[in-house]
Design an enzyme around this catalytic site. Structure first.
Site, mmCIF file in Angstrom:
data_model
loop_
_atom_site.group_PDB
_atom_site.id
_atom_site.type_symbol
_atom_site.label_atom_id
_atom_site.label_comp_id
_atom_site.label_asym_id
_atom_site.label_seq_id
_atom_site.Cartn_x
_atom_site.Cartn_y
_atom_site.Cartn_z
ATOM 1 N N ARG A 69 0.833 -1.171 -0.127
ATOM 2 C CA ARG A 69 -0.097 -0.151 0.151
ATOM 3 C C ARG A 69 1.010 1.158 -0.084
ATOM 4 N NH1 ARG A 69 -3.980 1.910 4.135
ATOM 5 N NH2 ARG A 69 -5.159 3.588 2.695
ATOM 6 N N HIS A 108 0.544 3.628 -2.638
ATOM 7 C CA HIS A 108 -0.045 5.406 -2.370
ATOM 8 C C HIS A 108 1.331 6.672 -2.622
ATOM 9 C CE1 HIS A 108 -2.610 5.590 0.407
ATOM 10 N NE2 HIS A 108 -3.230 4.452 -0.152
ATOM 11 N N ASN A 155 -3.969 9.268 7.289
ATOM 12 C CA ASN A 155 -2.584 9.236 7.986
ATOM 13 C C ASN A 155 -2.451 7.763 8.680
ATOM 14 O OD1 ASN A 155 -3.459 10.080 9.314
ATOM 15 N ND2 ASN A 155 -2.423 11.994 9.708
ATOM 16 N N HIS A 166 -6.352 -5.290 -2.709
ATOM 17 C CA HIS A 166 -7.095 -5.671 -1.300
ATOM 18 C C HIS A 166 -7.613 -7.617 -0.996
ATOM 19 C CE1 HIS A 166 -8.268 -1.492 -1.301
ATOM 20 N NE2 HIS A 166 -7.173 -1.706 -1.380
HETATM 21 C C1 HEM Z 1 -8.871 1.829 -6.265
HETATM 22 C C2 HEM Z 1 -9.068 2.768 -4.754
HETATM 23 C C3 HEM Z 1 -8.338 2.139 -4.006
HETATM 24 C C4 HEM Z 1 -8.879 2.711 -2.289
HETATM 25 C C5 HEM Z 1 -10.397 3.361 -2.442
HETATM 26 C C6 HEM Z 1 -8.530 1.967 -1.407
HETATM 27 C C7 HEM Z 1 -8.560 2.897 0.035
HETATM 28 C C8 HEM Z 1 -7.785 2.258 1.042
HETATM 29 C C9 HEM Z 1 -8.173 1.894 1.682
HETATM 30 C C10 HEM Z 1 -9.593 3.191 3.017
HETATM 31 C C11 HEM Z 1 -8.216 0.722 3.045
HETATM 32 C C12 HEM Z 1 -8.228 0.870 4.438
HETATM 33 C C13 HEM Z 1 -6.884 1.599 5.237
HETATM 34 C C14 HEM Z 1 -7.744 1.100 6.934
HETATM 35 O O1 HEM Z 1 -8.599 1.998 7.481
HETATM 36 O O2 HEM Z 1 -6.513 0.732 7.520
HETATM 37 C C15 HEM Z 1 -6.974 0.187 1.935
HETATM 38 C C16 HEM Z 1 -5.905 -0.676 2.295
HETATM 39 C C17 HEM Z 1 -4.972 -1.314 2.011
HETATM 40 N N1 HEM Z 1 -5.161 -0.848 -0.311
HETATM 41 FE FE1 HEM Z 1 -6.452 0.308 -0.902
HETATM 42 N N2 HEM Z 1 -7.288 1.754 -1.577
HETATM 43 C C18 HEM Z 1 -7.935 1.805 -3.300
HETATM 44 C C19 HEM Z 1 -6.827 0.210 -4.047
HETATM 45 C C20 HEM Z 1 -5.673 -0.127 -3.681
HETATM 46 C C21 HEM Z 1 -4.672 -0.214 -4.477
HETATM 47 C C22 HEM Z 1 -4.154 0.274 -5.779
HETATM 48 C C23 HEM Z 1 -3.737 -1.266 -4.470
HETATM 49 C C24 HEM Z 1 -1.988 -2.024 -4.173
HETATM 50 C C25 HEM Z 1 -1.806 -2.154 -5.641
HETATM 51 C C26 HEM Z 1 -4.181 -1.155 -2.049
HETATM 52 C C27 HEM Z 1 -3.538 -1.973 -1.558
HETATM 53 C C28 HEM Z 1 -4.092 -2.129 -0.309
HETATM 54 C C29 HEM Z 1 -3.318 -2.555 0.975
HETATM 55 C C30 HEM Z 1 -3.024 -3.561 0.938
HETATM 56 C C31 HEM Z 1 -4.239 -2.307 1.608
HETATM 57 C C32 HEM Z 1 -4.006 -3.317 3.532
HETATM 58 C C33 HEM Z 1 -2.968 -1.735 4.249
HETATM 59 C C34 HEM Z 1 -2.967 -3.234 5.775
HETATM 60 O O3 HEM Z 1 -3.340 -3.508 5.704
HETATM 61 O O4 HEM Z 1 -2.070 -1.864 5.843
HETATM 62 N N3 HEM Z 1 -4.752 -0.458 -2.340
HETATM 63 N N4 HEM Z 1 -7.275 1.019 0.864
HETATM 64 C C1 LIG Z 2 -3.022 12.733 10.923
HETATM 65 O O1 LIG Z 2 -2.585 14.302 10.157
HETATM 66 C C2 LIG Z 2 -2.978 15.088 10.988
HETATM 67 C C3 LIG Z 2 -3.171 16.405 10.363
HETATM 68 O O2 LIG Z 2 -3.880 16.430 9.437
HETATM 69 C C4 LIG Z 2 -2.263 14.926 12.779
HETATM 70 O O3 LIG Z 2 -2.754 16.322 13.191
HETATM 71 C C5 LIG Z 2 -1.675 13.791 13.115
HETATM 72 O O4 LIG Z 2 -1.024 13.881 14.192
HETATM 73 C C6 LIG Z 2 -2.169 12.458 12.299
HETATM 74 N N1 LIG Z 2 -1.885 11.571 12.784
HETATM 75 C C7 LIG Z 2 -0.988 10.241 12.145
HETATM 76 C C8 LIG Z 2 -1.179 9.476 13.088
HETATM 77 O O5 LIG Z 2 0.821 10.975 11.646
#
Ligand code: HEM
Ligand SMILES: *[C@@H]1O[C@H](CO)[C@@H](O)[C@H](O)[C@H]1NC(C)=O
Ligand SMILES: *[C@@H]1O[C@H](CO)[C@@H](O)[C@H](O)[C@H]1NC(C)=O
Ligand SMILES: *[C@@H]1O[C@H](CO)[C@@H](O)[C@H](O)[C@H]1NC(C)=O
Length: 342
Positions: free
Chosen positions: A66, A70, A98, A196
């Site tokens: 991820r 990003h 973040n 995912h």
């Molecule tokens: C298509 C649009 C995408 C959206 C809107 C999206 C959004 C998200 C969100 C909201 C999470 C959960 C974060 C959390 O709550 O901790 C997540 C996790 C993750 N995303 Fe995406 N993502 C997208 C595409 C991708 C792509 C293209 C990749 C890599 C090629 C990716 C890899 C991952 C991985 C591996 C996780 C798990 C992270 C972890 O276990 O900490 N995502 N993503």
């Molecule tokens: C996430 O970003 C906010 C500001 O947008 C900051 O105040 C906060 O400390 C950040 N959290 C982490 C875990 O970096």
């Protein structure tokens, strides 16, 4: 009939080739084994480190993948995601959401090993690109060729992360146009979303689907109107168990596997769950709202897994080359969290 080109045509072709070669050199290009002479051991150092850590803590694989995603979506794959905020500017890593990016410490550690071996030679962007690939391989996912030669950027801006990182609330057209702005097609969107199949999401990333849908989210906890596109049994389970605070009520920091049952396995589970209306994020479910994307999801979910692996690998290679800085652009950061001399 063979046509022997007239001399001027031959000359013209030769000149075009020279111009192409020159412009490739000037713009610089990624290539396989960029460090073969300057740091021959680097790919092994990164690979060994990542394999060891993924074996010990398999959840770091998702974190590294991820981070690379990003990184590449903001200012290209230039390790801008790794920069700390400074007195003058708030960095990408501090942009909400973040809380949920992980693995910075790991990248810093492997970069330190690389610096020991070859000081000032290997960019943080390359370390991250290699580490993401090695992490996916280490949990049994596909491999892809990582060309190297990326240079590190010197700018990281929170607002750019807010603008360029896809949001979980986006509709299919919004996702497709964001990917298109990066030169990626809707099929890249479908295959890359397959990432995912590993990793976790916090309840705050899908609360909008559980409570007071569609406006809902965190503030609407207690209102059980859920997204009809989410399987009702699954939604109820998430509300009652995974996203429930110890004392009752909603736990924003609850954590859910995105591909329940196989979140540490790179497999077809994500697409199969999606088709059962158990994709966790709104952006996951959105893939089914477009006829062509839905057909692609159905096609890949049917297997064999090898097809997904190949498609994912090909899209990853495209992602890993987005707007890269090469040649004399940028710098090779010594510490991934700060610009040189910063
Ligand atoms: C298509 C649009 C995408 C959206 C809107 C999206 C959004 C998200 C969100 C909201 C999470 C959960 C974060 C959390 O709550 O901790 C997540 C996790 C993750 N995303 Fe995406 N993502 C997208 C595409 C991708 C792509 C293209 C990749 C890599 C090629 C990716 C890899 C991952 C991985 C591996 C996780 C798990 C992270 C972890 O276990 O900490 N995502 N993503
Ligand atoms: C996430 O970003 C906010 C500001 O947008 C900051 O105040 C906060 O400390 C950040 N959290 C982490 C875990 O970096
Ligand atoms: C970057 O920020 C992290 C978290 O705030 C901190 O632990 C780390 O020491 C910082 N790195 C540098 C080089 O300043
Ligand atoms: C729950 O939220 C939905 C959507 O925002 C709304 O239509 C409904 O009236 C709310 N129900 C209650 C009991 O507040």
């Amino acid at each position: 009939m063979a046509v022997v080109p007239a001399a001027p045509v031959v000359l013209g072709v030769a000149m075009v080739l020279v111009v192409l070669a020159a412009s490739a050199g000037a713009a610089g290009q990624l290539r396989m084994g960029f460090y073969a002479e300057s740091c021959p051991g680097v790919e092994r150092v990164v690979g060994d480190f990542v394999r060891q850590h993924v074996r010990r803590v398999p959840t770091v694989a998702a974190a590294l993948l991820r981070l690379h995603f990003h990184d590449c979506f903001v200012r290209g794959c230039d390790a801008s995601v790794l920069l700390n905020s400074t007195a003058g500017s708030v960095a990408e890593k501090d942009a909400p959401p973040n809380l949920t990016l992980r693995g910075f410490d790991l990248v810093d550690r492997v970069k330190a090993l690389v610096e020991d071996a070859c000081p000032g030679v290997v960019s943080c962007a390359d370390v991250l690109a290699l580490a993401a690939r090695d992490a996916v391989v280490a949990i049994g996912g596909p491999s892809w060729r990582v060309a190297t030669g990326r240079r590190d950027g010197t700018v990281s801006a929170m607002q750019e992360a807010l603008d360029d990182i896809p949001k979980h609330t986006m509709t299919f057209p919004q996702l497709a146009s964001l990917f298109a702005s990066k030169g990626l097609g809707v099929r890249d969107l479908v295959w890359l979303s397959g990432a995912h199949t590993i990793g976790i999401a916090h309840c705050s990333s899908f609360a909008d689907r559980l409570y007071g849908y569609p406006g809902g989210g965190v503030g609407a906890a207690g209102n059980d109107t859920a997204d009809p596109a989410l399987d009702a049994t699954y939604a109820a389970n998430l509300r009652r168990r995974k996203c429930r605070a110890a004392g009752g009520g909603y736990a924003e920091d609850g954590v859910v596997e995105m591909d329940p049952g196989s979140h540490l396995t790179f497999d077809l589970g994500y697409y199969r769950a999606l088709l059962k209306r158990r994709g966790l994020l709104r952006s996951d479910a959105a893939l089914l709202t477009d006829a062509a994307a839905r057909a692609d999801v159905e096609g890949v979910a049917a297997g064999p897994e090898e097809v997904f692996f190949q498609l994912f690998a090909r899209s990853m290679a495209r992602l890993a080359a987005l707007q890269v800085k090469t040649g004399a652009e940028g710098e090779v950061r010594r510490n991934c969290a700060v610009v040189n001399g910063g």
